[in-house]
Design a protein around this motif. Structure first.
Motif, PDB file in Angstrom:
ATOM      1  N   GLU A  43       3.811 -14.870 -11.170  1.00 35.47           N
ATOM      2  CA  GLU A  43       2.542 -14.425 -11.740  1.00 35.47           C
ATOM      3  C   GLU A  43       1.923 -15.506 -12.615  1.00 35.47           C
ATOM      4  N   GLU A  45       2.315 -18.762 -12.260  1.00 43.83           N
ATOM      5  CA  GLU A  45       1.779 -19.787 -11.364  1.00 43.83           C
ATOM      6  C   GLU A  45       0.452 -19.340 -10.751  1.00 43.83           C
ATOM      7  N   GLN A  46       0.349 -18.073 -10.399  1.00 44.34           N
ATOM      8  CA  GLN A  46      -0.901 -17.553  -9.843  1.00 44.34           C
ATOM      9  C   GLN A  46      -2.023 -17.643 -10.872  1.00 44.34           C
ATOM     10  N   LEU A  47      -1.714 -17.297 -12.106  1.00 41.05           N
ATOM     11  CA  LEU A  47      -2.725 -17.386 -13.163  1.00 41.05           C
ATOM     12  C   LEU A  47      -3.151 -18.830 -13.401  1.00 41.05           C
ATOM     13  N   LYS A  48      -2.201 -19.743 -13.345  1.00 40.81           N
ATOM     14  CA  LYS A  48      -2.537 -21.161 -13.524  1.00 40.81           C
ATOM     15  C   LYS A  48      -3.438 -21.647 -12.395  1.00 40.81           C
ATOM     16  N   GLN A  49      -3.173 -21.188 -11.183  1.00 41.47           N
ATOM     17  CA  GLN A  49      -3.981 -21.617 -10.041  1.00 41.47           C
ATOM     18  C   GLN A  49      -5.379 -20.992 -10.080  1.00 41.47           C
ATOM     19  N   GLU A  50      -5.500 -19.791 -10.626  1.00 39.01           N
ATOM     20  CA  GLU A  50      -6.786 -19.112 -10.695  1.00 39.01           C
ATOM     21  C   GLU A  50      -7.709 -19.751 -11.733  1.00 39.01           C
ATOM     22  N   SER A  51      -7.128 -20.258 -12.797  1.00 42.00           N
ATOM     23  CA  SER A  51      -7.953 -20.845 -13.868  1.00 42.00           C
ATOM     24  C   SER A  51      -7.355 -22.148 -14.367  1.00 42.00           C
ATOM     25  N   LYS A  54      -8.711 -23.744 -17.797  1.00 43.95           N
ATOM     26  CA  LYS A  54      -8.511 -23.059 -19.066  1.00 43.95           C
ATOM     27  C   LYS A  54      -7.182 -23.422 -19.742  1.00 43.95           C
ATOM     28  N   GLU A  55      -6.449 -24.379 -19.236  1.00 42.73           N
ATOM     29  CA  GLU A  55      -5.163 -24.758 -19.815  1.00 42.73           C
ATOM     30  C   GLU A  55      -5.328 -25.514 -21.097  1.00 42.73           C
TER      31      GLU A  55
END
Length: 55
Positions: A43, A45-51, A54-55
């Protein structure tokens, strides 16, 4: 005082049974936590790929 071998054997069997039960519970918890950790990592990794911006 005479020690009855049957009593010793029964006590040892009882202890083995209890330890086996505890080990089974521990193994189940470890498996569950490993699955949950893998899911959380996925999850994340998915959030990192989606945005990525925003890191």
């Amino acid at each position: 005082m005479e020690v009855k071998p049957e009593l010793v054997i029964n006590e040892l069997l009882s202890q083995i049974t209890a330890l086996s039960r505890e080990r089974a519970i521990y193994a189940a918890l470890v498996t569950q936590y490993q699955q949950e950790l893998a899911q959380v990592k996925q999850e994340l990794e998915q959030l990192k790929q989606e945005s990525p911006d925003k890191e």
